[in-house]
Scaffold this motif. Structure first.
Motif, PDB file in Angstrom:
ATOM      1  N   ASP A 202      83.378 -96.939 -42.413  1.00 40.27           N
ATOM      2  CA  ASP A 202      83.882 -95.628 -42.523  1.00 40.27           C
ATOM      3  C   ASP A 202      83.472 -94.910 -44.060  1.00 40.27           C
ATOM      4  O   ASP A 202      83.717 -95.840 -44.943  1.00 40.27           O
ATOM      5  CB  ASP A 202      85.490 -95.421 -42.371  1.00 40.27           C
ATOM      6  CG  ASP A 202      86.197 -94.371 -42.104  1.00 40.27           C
ATOM      7  OD1 ASP A 202      86.785 -94.379 -41.109  1.00 40.27           O
ATOM      8  OD2 ASP A 202      85.936 -93.552 -42.970  1.00 40.27           O
TER       9      ASP A 202
ATOM     10  N   THR B 137      98.852 -91.465 -38.941  1.00 42.67           N
ATOM     11  CA  THR B 137      98.352 -92.882 -39.165  1.00 42.67           C
ATOM     12  C   THR B 137      97.238 -92.511 -40.056  1.00 42.67           C
ATOM     13  O   THR B 137      96.178 -92.153 -39.800  1.00 42.67           O
ATOM     14  CB  THR B 137      97.573 -93.230 -37.577  1.00 42.67           C
ATOM     15  OG1 THR B 137      96.913 -92.107 -37.203  1.00 42.67           O
ATOM     16  CG2 THR B 137      98.777 -93.558 -36.762  1.00 42.67           C
TER      17      THR B 137
ATOM     18  N   ARG C 214      86.878 -86.418 -47.126  1.00 38.58           N
ATOM     19  CA  ARG C 214      86.254 -85.241 -45.971  1.00 38.58           C
ATOM     20  C   ARG C 214      86.105 -83.672 -46.487  1.00 38.58           C
ATOM     21  O   ARG C 214      87.266 -83.622 -47.339  1.00 38.58           O
ATOM     22  CB  ARG C 214      86.833 -85.811 -44.591  1.00 38.58           C
ATOM     23  CG  ARG C 214      86.504 -86.911 -44.307  1.00 38.58           C
ATOM     24  CD  ARG C 214      84.920 -87.189 -43.679  1.00 38.58           C
ATOM     25  NE  ARG C 214      84.833 -88.817 -43.086  1.00 38.58           N
ATOM     26  CZ  ARG C 214      85.059 -89.705 -43.613  1.00 38.58           C
ATOM     27  NH1 ARG C 214      85.126 -89.930 -44.937  1.00 38.58           N
ATOM     28  NH2 ARG C 214      84.913 -90.905 -43.059  1.00 38.58           N
TER      29      ARG C 214
ATOM     30  N   TYR D  60      75.734 -93.811 -32.872  1.00 38.48           N
ATOM     31  CA  TYR D  60      75.836 -92.203 -33.253  1.00 38.48           C
ATOM     32  C   TYR D  60      74.737 -91.788 -34.365  1.00 38.48           C
ATOM     33  O   TYR D  60      73.897 -90.966 -34.101  1.00 38.48           O
ATOM     34  CB  TYR D  60      77.149 -91.897 -33.526  1.00 38.48           C
ATOM     35  CG  TYR D  60      77.382 -90.281 -33.539  1.00 38.48           C
ATOM     36  CD1 TYR D  60      77.605 -89.615 -32.350  1.00 38.48           C
ATOM     37  CD2 TYR D  60      77.575 -89.536 -34.976  1.00 38.48           C
ATOM     38  CE1 TYR D  60      77.607 -88.308 -32.572  1.00 38.48           C
ATOM     39  CE2 TYR D  60      77.770 -88.382 -34.942  1.00 38.48           C
ATOM     40  CZ  TYR D  60      77.815 -87.689 -33.797  1.00 38.48           C
ATOM     41  OH  TYR D  60      77.970 -86.210 -33.833  1.00 38.48           O
TER      42      TYR D  60
ATOM     43  N   ARG E 113      79.006 -97.718 -35.999  1.00 42.02           N
ATOM     44  CA  ARG E 113      78.768 -96.195 -35.852  1.00 42.02           C
ATOM     45  C   ARG E 113      77.335 -96.183 -35.668  1.00 42.02           C
ATOM     46  O   ARG E 113      76.992 -94.766 -35.517  1.00 42.02           O
ATOM     47  CB  ARG E 113      79.292 -95.720 -37.216  1.00 42.02           C
ATOM     48  CG  ARG E 113      80.701 -95.838 -37.506  1.00 42.02           C
ATOM     49  CD  ARG E 113      81.054 -95.410 -39.042  1.00 42.02           C
ATOM     50  NE  ARG E 113      81.288 -93.961 -38.767  1.00 42.02           N
ATOM     51  CZ  ARG E 113      82.326 -93.323 -38.915  1.00 42.02           C
ATOM     52  NH1 ARG E 113      83.464 -93.995 -39.035  1.00 42.02           N
ATOM     53  NH2 ARG E 113      82.562 -92.019 -38.964  1.00 42.02           N
TER      54      ARG E 113
HETATM   55  O1  LIG Z   1      84.816 -84.673 -37.218  1.00 36.11           O
HETATM   56  C1  LIG Z   1      83.567 -84.676 -37.550  1.00 36.11           C
HETATM   57  O2  LIG Z   1      82.852 -83.735 -37.592  1.00 36.11           O
HETATM   58  C2  LIG Z   1      82.669 -85.957 -37.437  1.00 36.11           C
HETATM   59  O3  LIG Z   1      83.911 -87.087 -37.047  1.00 36.11           O
HETATM   60  C3  LIG Z   1      83.416 -88.213 -36.964  1.00 36.11           C
HETATM   61  O4  LIG Z   1      83.319 -88.671 -38.626  1.00 36.11           O
HETATM   62  P1  LIG Z   1      84.508 -89.289 -39.315  1.00 36.11           P
HETATM   63  O5  LIG Z   1      84.396 -88.512 -40.680  1.00 36.11           O
HETATM   64  O6  LIG Z   1      84.680 -90.382 -39.085  1.00 36.11           O
HETATM   65  O7  LIG Z   1      85.859 -88.208 -38.636  1.00 36.11           O
HETATM   66  P2  LIG Z   1      87.016 -88.765 -38.422  1.00 36.11           P
HETATM   67  O8  LIG Z   1      87.281 -89.846 -37.096  1.00 36.11           O
HETATM   68  O9  LIG Z   1      88.121 -87.575 -38.185  1.00 36.11           O
HETATM   69  O10 LIG Z   1      87.717 -89.500 -39.440  1.00 36.11           O
HETATM   70  C4  LIG Z   1      87.784 -88.885 -40.848  1.00 36.11           C
HETATM   71  C5  LIG Z   1      88.695 -89.839 -41.818  1.00 36.11           C
HETATM   72  O11 LIG Z   1      89.777 -89.912 -41.470  1.00 36.11           O
HETATM   73  C6  LIG Z   1      90.399 -91.201 -41.123  1.00 36.11           C
HETATM   74  N1  LIG Z   1      91.453 -91.219 -39.988  1.00 36.11           N
HETATM   75  C7  LIG Z   1      90.908 -90.882 -38.811  1.00 36.11           C
HETATM   76  C8  LIG Z   1      92.134 -90.852 -37.911  1.00 36.11           C
HETATM   77  C9  LIG Z   1      93.268 -91.093 -38.168  1.00 36.11           C
HETATM   78  O12 LIG Z   1      94.228 -91.097 -37.340  1.00 36.11           O
HETATM   79  N2  LIG Z   1      93.579 -91.582 -39.358  1.00 36.11           N
HETATM   80  C10 LIG Z   1      92.613 -91.812 -40.321  1.00 36.11           C
HETATM   81  O13 LIG Z   1      93.002 -91.893 -41.677  1.00 36.11           O
HETATM   82  C11 LIG Z   1      88.908 -91.890 -40.790  1.00 36.11           C
HETATM   83  O14 LIG Z   1      89.224 -93.338 -41.173  1.00 36.11           O
HETATM   84  C12 LIG Z   1      88.105 -91.282 -41.621  1.00 36.11           C
HETATM   85  O15 LIG Z   1      88.113 -91.879 -42.791  1.00 36.11           O
HETATM   86  C13 LIG Z   1      82.068 -88.470 -36.284  1.00 36.11           C
HETATM   87  O16 LIG Z   1      81.495 -89.581 -36.526  1.00 36.11           O
HETATM   88  C14 LIG Z   1      81.032 -87.485 -36.630  1.00 36.11           C
HETATM   89  O17 LIG Z   1      80.153 -87.364 -35.613  1.00 36.11           O
HETATM   90  C15 LIG Z   1      81.653 -86.074 -36.442  1.00 36.11           C
HETATM   91  O18 LIG Z   1      80.564 -85.116 -36.975  1.00 36.11           O
END
Ligand SMILES: O=C(O)[C@H]1O[C@H](OP(=O)(O)OP(=O)(O)OC[C@H]2O[C@@H](n3ccc(=O)[nH]c3=O)[C@H](O)[C@@H]2O)[C@H](O)[C@@H](O)[C@@H]1O
Length: 522
Positions: A479, A352, A361, A295, A292
């Motif tokens: 993550d 998933t 989050r 970014y 990551r």
């Molecule tokens: O949505 C955003 O605004 C942010 O998304 C990502 O950050 P992240 O928090 O990792 O966002 P997601 O990919 O939506 O993941 C959120 C959580 O859900 C989980 N996830 C994601 C996708 C999925 O299908 N299943 C799942 O459990 C991930 O592992 C993570 O823990 C980006 O890295 C950020 O730049 C961005 O600001």
């Protein structure tokens, strides 16, 4: 509709000031709850031949061809189109005439060469999304406010064709400003903005921010960069380059034009945080070599550059640290959790969950973010002497700002304690919804909401993949385990608080995707 009523009621009942950027929800919805150009299909049609086609190429212009300047019927679409009010004048020898027509239709006439015989073979296409009437309005654009030249700003939005960018552009256009969008269309889509193409206040440039751009501008919202982990990790070097060189170029433009500059930074600058919730003074816990990092470190260096230009060159800067945001127009294959879950639930596929789903989050609906971004861009330091706290006094800066345009230099953000944020518009501001959910809770809520939207007895029971419709996948490296913004600063400085509950926002987004599924584009 239930959500509209709630949101409108909040507008008038929560006692907070309504700003010029608070546009009625229905006006915003009109721009995304409709088939976008690009999501429909092309219907071939034959334009009527002119009675006396011109003999030479030089005569190919709109005056010679009534097709371009008058009302015209397109038999294949079965509807009347009016293009006269929205004529695009191209060079007489241009091969392509493009008419933005009604809100959901446009005509592209390809005259392959400038001779009468070839004109006879030219083909017109009426772009008509399913179920739409192709044309029918004299003014094809959503109504925008009329501003005086004093009020009207020329605003650049880098990355303006993306998910966040396009909602920001909608708002700025509806407010009556002149908007220039710059996008390389790596993750942005023209269809997000098709309703503005041809509008005199709107300009769309295919341009990559890693290359300099020379234009005249009053304000810059610098959003350009893929934000989804799968997109930004697809080409890590390009992601760093976009954040470093792209931000350098855009700040250079701000310096030259004396434009106010807002950087769309991210909660990812906090990495996997060991302070919770995250206030702006927290310096984060980022792995500089992980997947990551391109970014996270890219945005961190973008912030560093922003403050370099602030201190060194007096550029008037704002930095928004944006937490997880969702809403209509997120690409269905974006890969982020909200879009994944909603699409999976709509399709009856298992949701998933990465890891055990206990990671947290805080999800902010797109309209709340746009309120915050425009609020921050237009925030002025409080003139009230009561608001000048000792922490926000300019530190002793040898070689500090050189321009008189800058109101105050950035103070070091204090660690806790009593701070009055209203005098400091330049330091970073968290924009996020402080309501925190585990990914597992999100999955449950999405399943419920999708059930309501599809109006089926039980969406969850139709989802494959085990008893509870969940497929568990390994947790991605680095993550973050938890994330929640401390929004004290945004509340005090901008009078800003998120107004959308997660359930309402999910319903809005699920309805948007459901419409796409019904029209066959999802
Ligand atoms: O949505 C955003 O605004 C942010 O998304 C990502 O950050 P992240 O928090 O990792 O966002 P997601 O990919 O939506 O993941 C959120 C959580 O859900 C989980 N996830 C994601 C996708 C999925 O299908 N299943 C799942 O459990 C991930 O592992 C993570 O823990 C980006 O890295 C950020 O730049 C961005 O600001």
């Amino acid at each position: 509709m239930e959500m509209a009523t709630q949101s409108e009621a909040q507008d008038t009942q929560d006692g907070r000031i309504l700003h010029e950027w608070h546009i009625p929800l229905d006006d915003l919805r009109n721009l995304y709850f409709r088939p976008a150009l690009g999501s429909g299909y092309l219907i071939p049609s034959t334009p009527p031949r002119p009675a006396h086609p011109p003999a030479a190429a030089a005569h190919y212009n709109s005056a010679a061809f009534p097709t371009y300047g008058s009302r015209q019927r397109f038999p294949s679409s079965g509807s009347t189109s009016s293009f006269g009010a929205n004529q695009v004048q191209t060079h007489p020898q241009s091969h392509v005439q493009i008419h933005s027509a009604a809100s959901n239709a446009s005509i592209v006439t390809l005259a392959s060469s400038a001779s009468p015989s070839q004109f006879a073979r030219s083909v017109s296409y009426v772009h008509a999304p399913p179920g739409s009437s192709a044309g029918g309005y004299d003014n094809p654009y959503p109504p925008t406010r009329v501003l005086t030249s004093f009020e009207k700003r020329r605003i650049l939005v880098t990355g303006g064709a993306g998910f966040v960018g396009s909602h920001l552009v909608d708002r700025l256009m509806l407010m009556g400003h002149e908007v220039i969008v710059l996008d390389n269309f790596f993750t942005g889509q023209k269809s997000n903005l098709s309703h503005w193409i041809g509008h005199p206040n709107f300009e769309l440039l295919r341009h990559d921010v890693v290359n300099p751009l020379l234009i005249e501008i009053d304000q810059i919202y610098h959003l350009a960069c893929p934000a989804s982990p799968i997109s930004y990790q697809a080409n890590q070097v390009k992601t760093i380059k976009t954040n470093f060189i792209g931000t350098l170029n855009t700040l250079g433009l701000a310096k030259r034009t004396k434009a106010r500059f807002l950087l769309a930074s991210t909660s990812e600058v906090y990495g996997d945080p060991d302070v919770h919730p995250q206030p702006e003074w927290y310096n984060g816990n980022v792995n500089p070599t992980g997947p990551r990092a391109c970014y996270d470190e890219g945005k961190r260096v973008a912030e560093t550059l922003t403050y370099g230009y602030f201190y060194q060159d007096g550029v008037d800067v704002r930095v928004a640290r944006i937490f997880n945001t969702y809403g209509p127009r997120m690409q269905t294959d974006d890969g982020r959790v909200v879009s994944n879950f909603i699409v999976q639930a709509l399709k009856g596929e298992p949701l998933t969950i990465f890891g055990d789903g206990s990671q947290t989050r805080s999800f902010m609906f797109i309209h709340d973010l746009i309120d915050g971004l425009i609020g921050l861009m237009n925030a002025e330091p409080s003139q009230n002497p009561d608001h000048q706290s000792s922490e926000s006094q300019p530190p002793d800066l040898s070689g500090g700002p050189t321009s008189g345009d800058v109101d105050q230099p950035v103070p070091d953000l204090p660690h806790g304690g009593e701070v009055d944020h209203r005098s400091d518009v330049h330091s970073p501001v968290n924009l996020g919804n402080p309501a925190e959910f585990t990914v597992r809770e999100l999955a449950d809520l999405v399943a419920e909401v999708v059930e309501e939207v599809k109006n089926r007895p039980s969406a969850r029971s139709t989802i494959d993949g085990g008893d509870d419709g969940i497929r568990q996948l390994p947790m991605p490296k680095d993550d973050p385990r938890q994330r929640r913004p401390d929004t004290t600063r945004a509340r005090e400085l901008l009078d800003w608080e998120p107004r959308w509950m997660l359930r309402d926002g999910l319903k809005e987004m699920a309805t948007f995707y459901w419409d796409r599924m019904k029209e066959g584009s999802l």
